[in-house]
Design a protein around this motif. Structure first.
Motif, mmCIF file in Angstrom:
data_model
loop_
_atom_site.group_PDB
_atom_site.id
_atom_site.type_symbol
_atom_site.label_atom_id
_atom_site.label_comp_id
_atom_site.label_asym_id
_atom_site.label_seq_id
_atom_site.Cartn_x
_atom_site.Cartn_y
_atom_site.Cartn_z
ATOM 1 N N ILE A 97 -60.471 -23.513 32.949
ATOM 2 C CA ILE A 97 -59.256 -24.274 33.211
ATOM 3 C C ILE A 97 -58.857 -24.978 31.917
ATOM 4 C CG2 ILE A 97 -58.233 -26.124 34.612
ATOM 5 C CD1 ILE A 97 -60.706 -25.399 36.579
ATOM 6 N N PHE A 98 -57.594 -24.810 31.503
ATOM 7 C CA PHE A 98 -57.147 -25.401 30.247
ATOM 8 C C PHE A 98 -55.704 -25.874 30.372
ATOM 9 C CE2 PHE A 98 -56.576 -20.848 30.094
ATOM 10 C CZ PHE A 98 -55.379 -20.620 29.437
ATOM 11 N N GLY A 99 -55.314 -26.773 29.472
ATOM 12 C CA GLY A 99 -53.958 -27.273 29.541
ATOM 13 C C GLY A 99 -53.594 -28.159 28.372
ATOM 14 N N GLY A 100 -52.319 -28.583 28.365
ATOM 15 C CA GLY A 100 -51.808 -29.453 27.323
ATOM 16 C C GLY A 100 -50.343 -29.182 27.046
ATOM 17 N N LEU A 101 -49.837 -29.798 25.979
ATOM 18 C CA LEU A 101 -48.446 -29.620 25.559
ATOM 19 C C LEU A 101 -48.296 -28.399 24.669
ATOM 20 C CD1 LEU A 101 -47.283 -33.223 24.562
ATOM 21 C CD2 LEU A 101 -46.460 -31.850 26.478
ATOM 22 N N ALA A 102 -47.173 -27.701 24.819
ATOM 23 C CA ALA A 102 -46.887 -26.542 23.970
ATOM 24 C C ALA A 102 -45.385 -26.314 23.913
ATOM 25 C CB ALA A 102 -47.577 -25.295 24.513
ATOM 26 N N VAL A 109 -44.733 -17.815 18.991
ATOM 27 C CA VAL A 109 -45.187 -19.195 19.215
ATOM 28 C C VAL A 109 -46.685 -19.205 19.516
ATOM 29 C CG1 VAL A 109 -45.059 -21.146 20.827
ATOM 30 C CG2 VAL A 109 -42.961 -20.098 19.958
ATOM 31 N N THR A 110 -47.389 -20.168 18.910
ATOM 32 C CA THR A 110 -48.815 -20.374 19.164
ATOM 33 C C THR A 110 -48.985 -21.680 19.919
ATOM 34 O OG1 THR A 110 -49.478 -19.191 17.165
ATOM 35 C CG2 THR A 110 -51.082 -20.724 18.102
ATOM 36 N N GLY A 111 -49.703 -21.601 21.040
ATOM 37 C CA GLY A 111 -50.021 -22.796 21.814
ATOM 38 C C GLY A 111 -51.516 -23.060 21.753
ATOM 39 N N ARG A 112 -51.891 -24.305 21.486
ATOM 40 C CA ARG A 112 -53.306 -24.687 21.472
ATOM 41 C C ARG A 112 -53.537 -25.674 22.607
ATOM 42 N NH1 ARG A 112 -51.809 -23.658 16.484
ATOM 43 N NH2 ARG A 112 -53.092 -22.299 15.201
ATOM 44 N N PHE A 113 -54.510 -25.353 23.449
ATOM 45 C CA PHE A 113 -54.766 -26.135 24.652
ATOM 46 C C PHE A 113 -56.222 -26.562 24.690
ATOM 47 C CE2 PHE A 113 -51.430 -23.055 25.563
ATOM 48 C CZ PHE A 113 -50.440 -23.855 26.120
ATOM 49 N N GLY A 114 -56.468 -27.712 25.281
ATOM 50 C CA GLY A 114 -57.832 -28.158 25.491
ATOM 51 C C GLY A 114 -58.430 -27.479 26.714
ATOM 52 N N ARG A 126 -66.047 -26.726 27.496
ATOM 53 C CA ARG A 126 -65.157 -27.567 26.713
ATOM 54 C C ARG A 126 -64.793 -26.748 25.484
ATOM 55 N NH1 ARG A 126 -65.013 -29.785 30.762
ATOM 56 N NH2 ARG A 126 -65.456 -31.934 31.307
ATOM 57 N N GLY A 127 -63.711 -27.098 24.847
ATOM 58 C CA GLY A 127 -63.328 -26.373 23.642
ATOM 59 C C GLY A 127 -61.829 -26.220 23.563
ATOM 60 N N GLN A 128 -61.386 -25.098 22.995
ATOM 61 C CA GLN A 128 -59.961 -24.874 22.770
ATOM 62 C C GLN A 128 -59.565 -23.464 23.182
ATOM 63 O OE1 GLN A 128 -57.836 -26.480 19.256
ATOM 64 N NE2 GLN A 128 -57.605 -24.344 18.663
ATOM 65 N N ALA A 129 -58.407 -23.360 23.814
ATOM 66 C CA ALA A 129 -57.798 -22.075 24.133
ATOM 67 C C ALA A 129 -56.555 -21.936 23.258
ATOM 68 C CB ALA A 129 -57.419 -21.996 25.604
ATOM 69 N N THR A 130 -56.415 -20.794 22.609
ATOM 70 C CA THR A 130 -55.258 -20.541 21.752
ATOM 71 C C THR A 130 -54.506 -19.333 22.298
ATOM 72 O OG1 THR A 130 -56.485 -21.379 19.843
ATOM 73 C CG2 THR A 130 -54.501 -20.084 19.387
ATOM 74 N N LEU A 131 -53.229 -19.512 22.579
ATOM 75 C CA LEU A 131 -52.382 -18.428 23.077
ATOM 76 C C LEU A 131 -51.285 -18.158 22.061
ATOM 77 C CD1 LEU A 131 -51.844 -19.529 26.798
ATOM 78 C CD2 LEU A 131 -53.662 -18.118 25.849
ATOM 79 N N VAL A 132 -51.090 -16.883 21.726
ATOM 80 C CA VAL A 132 -50.026 -16.470 20.804
ATOM 81 C C VAL A 132 -49.136 -15.480 21.541
ATOM 82 C CG1 VAL A 132 -49.462 -15.399 18.591
ATOM 83 C CG2 VAL A 132 -51.567 -16.752 18.825
ATOM 84 N N VAL A 133 -47.842 -15.765 21.614
ATOM 85 C CA VAL A 133 -46.895 -14.876 22.269
ATOM 86 C C VAL A 133 -46.601 -13.718 21.313
ATOM 87 C CG1 VAL A 133 -44.609 -14.654 23.306
ATOM 88 C CG2 VAL A 133 -45.899 -16.804 23.548
ATOM 89 N N ALA A 141 -54.958 -14.162 23.619
ATOM 90 C CA ALA A 141 -55.648 -15.376 24.080
ATOM 91 C C ALA A 141 -57.069 -15.418 23.541
ATOM 92 C CB ALA A 141 -55.667 -15.413 25.615
ATOM 93 N N THR A 142 -57.429 -16.554 22.955
ATOM 94 C CA THR A 142 -58.780 -16.771 22.447
ATOM 95 C C THR A 142 -59.309 -18.076 23.017
ATOM 96 O OG1 THR A 142 -58.209 -15.637 20.387
ATOM 97 C CG2 THR A 142 -60.215 -16.985 20.383
ATOM 98 N N PHE A 143 -60.503 -17.995 23.603
ATOM 99 C CA PHE A 143 -61.178 -19.172 24.149
ATOM 100 C C PHE A 143 -62.378 -19.461 23.277
ATOM 101 C CE2 PHE A 143 -59.126 -16.918 27.617
ATOM 102 C CZ PHE A 143 -58.399 -17.931 28.245
ATOM 103 N N ASP A 144 -62.352 -20.603 22.589
ATOM 104 C CA ASP A 144 -63.495 -21.057 21.799
ATOM 105 C C ASP A 144 -64.188 -22.141 22.616
ATOM 106 O OD1 ASP A 144 -63.309 -19.515 19.363
ATOM 107 O OD2 ASP A 144 -61.443 -20.589 19.009
ATOM 108 N N ILE A 145 -65.326 -21.764 23.198
ATOM 109 C CA ILE A 145 -66.022 -22.641 24.135
ATOM 110 C C ILE A 145 -67.228 -23.256 23.443
ATOM 111 C CG2 ILE A 145 -67.226 -22.757 26.355
ATOM 112 C CD1 ILE A 145 -65.568 -20.241 27.145
#
Length: 146
Positions: A97-102, A109-114, A126-133, A141-145
């Motif tokens: 489960i991840f979220g935040g502002l983008a 566009v690249t979105g970085r979410f917690g 815990r970590g960061q999810a990065t989504l690139v359109v 989508a990359t999940f760095d956990i």
């Protein structure tokens, strides 16, 4: 004193090795299956929603999971248009489960979410999810956990 220093250095080395061993990177391609937008995407208004569900594909193009999320428009022009998102990726091992502002999802566009947490194998994630359109249909989508 030199012995104590050596023990501290060894302790730090062992701890960093353990932490690195627990880190995990998951890379997938998200293929949009369904999406809808409440309102007019060309003229976003506060509170408009974008709801999307996706298939998650491995590097071979095989479906290895699904995902769904909702993003709410929280700022509009003349400010930079931003969405607040809550998204879940579902794998056999559990949910992330991840979220935040983008920025709104436009090409490039690249979105970085917690990463907020998860279930089952990801229950302490815990970590960061990065989504690139990458196109209207696909996102990288990359999940760095941690």
């Amino acid at each position: 004193m030199p012995r104590l220093f050596m023990l501290v250095v060894l302790g730090i080395a062992v701890l960093s090795t353990i932490c690195e061993a627990e880190s995990k990177r998951i890379h997938v391609t998200a293929r949009v299956v369904q999406t809808t937008y409440t309102g007019n995407p060309a003229s976003p208004q506060l509170g408009d929603l974008r709801v999307t569900n996706v298939d998650l594909l491995d590097e071979s193009g095989i479906t290895i999971g699904t995902g769904a999320g909702v993003c709410t428009v929280v700022t509009v022009p003349p400010l930079d248009a931003l969405d607040e998102c809550l998204i879940t990726a579902v794998f056999v091992e559990g949910h992330i489960i991840f979220g935040g502002l983008a920025q709104s999802p436009e090409l490039g566009v690249t979105g970085r979410f917690g990463i907020l947490g998860g279930t089952d194998g990801f229950r302490e994630a815990r970590g960061q999810a990065t989504l690139v359109v990458t196109s209207a249909e696909f996102q990288d989508a990359t999940f760095d956990i941690d």
